[in-house]
Design a protein around this motif. Sequence first.
Motif, PDB file in Angstrom:
ATOM      1  N   LEU A 172      95.198  66.827 105.027  1.00 34.13           N
ATOM      2  CA  LEU A 172      94.692  65.099 103.831  1.00 34.13           C
ATOM      3  C   LEU A 172      95.749  64.859 103.092  1.00 34.13           C
ATOM      4  N   THR A 173      96.702  65.571 101.805  1.00 32.99           N
ATOM      5  CA  THR A 173      97.384  65.387 100.909  1.00 32.99           C
ATOM      6  C   THR A 173      98.317  66.117 101.892  1.00 32.99           C
ATOM      7  N   GLY A 174      99.328  67.056 102.284  1.00 34.66           N
ATOM      8  CA  GLY A 174      99.947  68.106 101.597  1.00 34.66           C
ATOM      9  C   GLY A 174     100.136  68.540 101.166  1.00 34.66           C
ATOM     10  N   ALA A 175      99.560  69.455 100.166  1.00 36.75           N
ATOM     11  CA  ALA A 175      99.611  70.133  98.863  1.00 36.75           C
ATOM     12  C   ALA A 175      98.701  71.243  99.186  1.00 36.75           C
ATOM     13  N   PHE A 192      99.004  63.305 107.993  1.00 34.75           N
ATOM     14  CA  PHE A 192     100.301  61.942 108.146  1.00 34.75           C
ATOM     15  C   PHE A 192     101.276  63.268 108.266  1.00 34.75           C
ATOM     16  N   GLN A 193     102.747  63.062 108.381  1.00 37.96           N
ATOM     17  CA  GLN A 193     103.699  64.439 108.394  1.00 37.96           C
ATOM     18  C   GLN A 193     103.934  64.209 107.133  1.00 37.96           C
ATOM     19  N   ASP A 224      90.041  63.106  99.236  1.00 38.49           N
ATOM     20  CA  ASP A 224      91.779  63.452  99.473  1.00 38.49           C
ATOM     21  C   ASP A 224      92.109  62.805 100.157  1.00 38.49           C
ATOM     22  N   LEU A 225      91.375  62.177 100.877  1.00 41.88           N
ATOM     23  CA  LEU A 225      92.277  60.844 101.836  1.00 41.88           C
ATOM     24  C   LEU A 225      90.770  59.335 101.963  1.00 41.88           C
ATOM     25  N   VAL A 226      91.421  58.374 101.965  1.00 40.26           N
ATOM     26  CA  VAL A 226      90.231  57.464 101.670  1.00 40.26           C
ATOM     27  C   VAL A 226      90.609  55.858 102.459  1.00 40.26           C
ATOM     28  N   VAL A 227      90.021  55.905 103.465  1.00 40.06           N
ATOM     29  CA  VAL A 227      90.373  54.612 104.802  1.00 40.06           C
ATOM     30  C   VAL A 227      89.099  53.883 104.620  1.00 40.06           C
ATOM     31  N   PRO A 250     105.997  61.750 100.737  1.00 35.01           N
ATOM     32  CA  PRO A 250     105.679  62.939  99.747  1.00 35.01           C
ATOM     33  C   PRO A 250     104.073  63.328  99.607  1.00 35.01           C
ATOM     34  N   ARG A 251     104.081  64.370  99.290  1.00 39.53           N
ATOM     35  CA  ARG A 251     102.600  65.126  99.007  1.00 39.53           C
ATOM     36  C   ARG A 251     101.518  64.270  97.843  1.00 39.53           C
TER      37      ARG A 251
END
Length: 333
Positions: free
Chosen positions: A51-54, A194-195, A85-88, A313-314
């Motif tokens: 969800l963040t790439g971290a 995401f990528q 971590d992520l919101v829609v 970006p992360r």
Amino acid sequence: MLEGMKLRMLSVTCALVLTLGACSDGEEKQAPDPKEPARTTAAKITAINPLTGATLKKAPANPVFVVKVDNTPASAPQTNIDRADLVVEQTVEGGITRLAALYYTATPSTVGHVRSMRATDIGIAKPVRGQIVASGGAGKTISRIKDAGIPIHSQDAGSAGMSRDSGYAPYNVVVDLGTLAKDVKNKQPERSYFQWAGAGATAPKGPQVTAATVKFSGSHTTSWKFNGKAWKRTNGTSDKEFGAKNLVVLWADEKDAGYTDPAGNPVPETTFQGGGKAVVFIGGTRVNAKWKKANNASTIVLTTRDGQPMKLPRGRTWIELLSKGESTALSAQ
């Protein structure tokens, strides 16, 4: 960390006021559709936070919880939105919006106020095998979500960790995600949302902005301010606002969900698959883009307007999920 991905980003500029249809399609170069990354094993995907790439030392002892949170003054304040971590943010009936807050690395003891689910949540939850947490839902919606193989935890069904606080119904449902996590199967994500760009990757260039407004309808606009570190809402209802490194605005198809709310308002359903135009704010930089999502379970793939791959970006991300068919708009300065 996902391997084998190399960063390729191009600088893009565009006018600082965008409405649906801006940046003429006739001026865009045609390019092959980007390829979605293949599904991988849970062990590999959880080397990073999908969800963040971290980077993660180990996978959390819980699945991704997709908590449906009311976004009207009636249920204020929103509690512990900042720990997601992520919101829609998505459109619901009457032109108002609702949040789908995705929790993976934190399981707060109080999240709320929790409201009902929508069929749009299928496309929100599926990429990371998310489990939906809601107060309840229409029978048609519940059937569709179950048919999609998504676990549901609700106040109506007596799920663990659900309760009501001292507010008035239906705006007083809260959830203890730590308690709920002990009562569910820990199914880990198999895709990234995401990528994600590699650590230390150069951010794309573009116009610098510090404020943005996102108009969902005549009834609701979300206002944003970049404070030099993160994007935060200036008209939110949270006790502590979510800080987004990436603010991603996507235009998607919308249809009638096939039923009305108790007040007789038609319930819309945003189709979170397919693709369309996008605007991405990476820090204070605005980048005009496109998005594709092959199906409800797919990773979101971003490209520049001329079709070149673009990775985020992360960092924590907020998605504004707008309708292509309504008078939605974005302005930034």
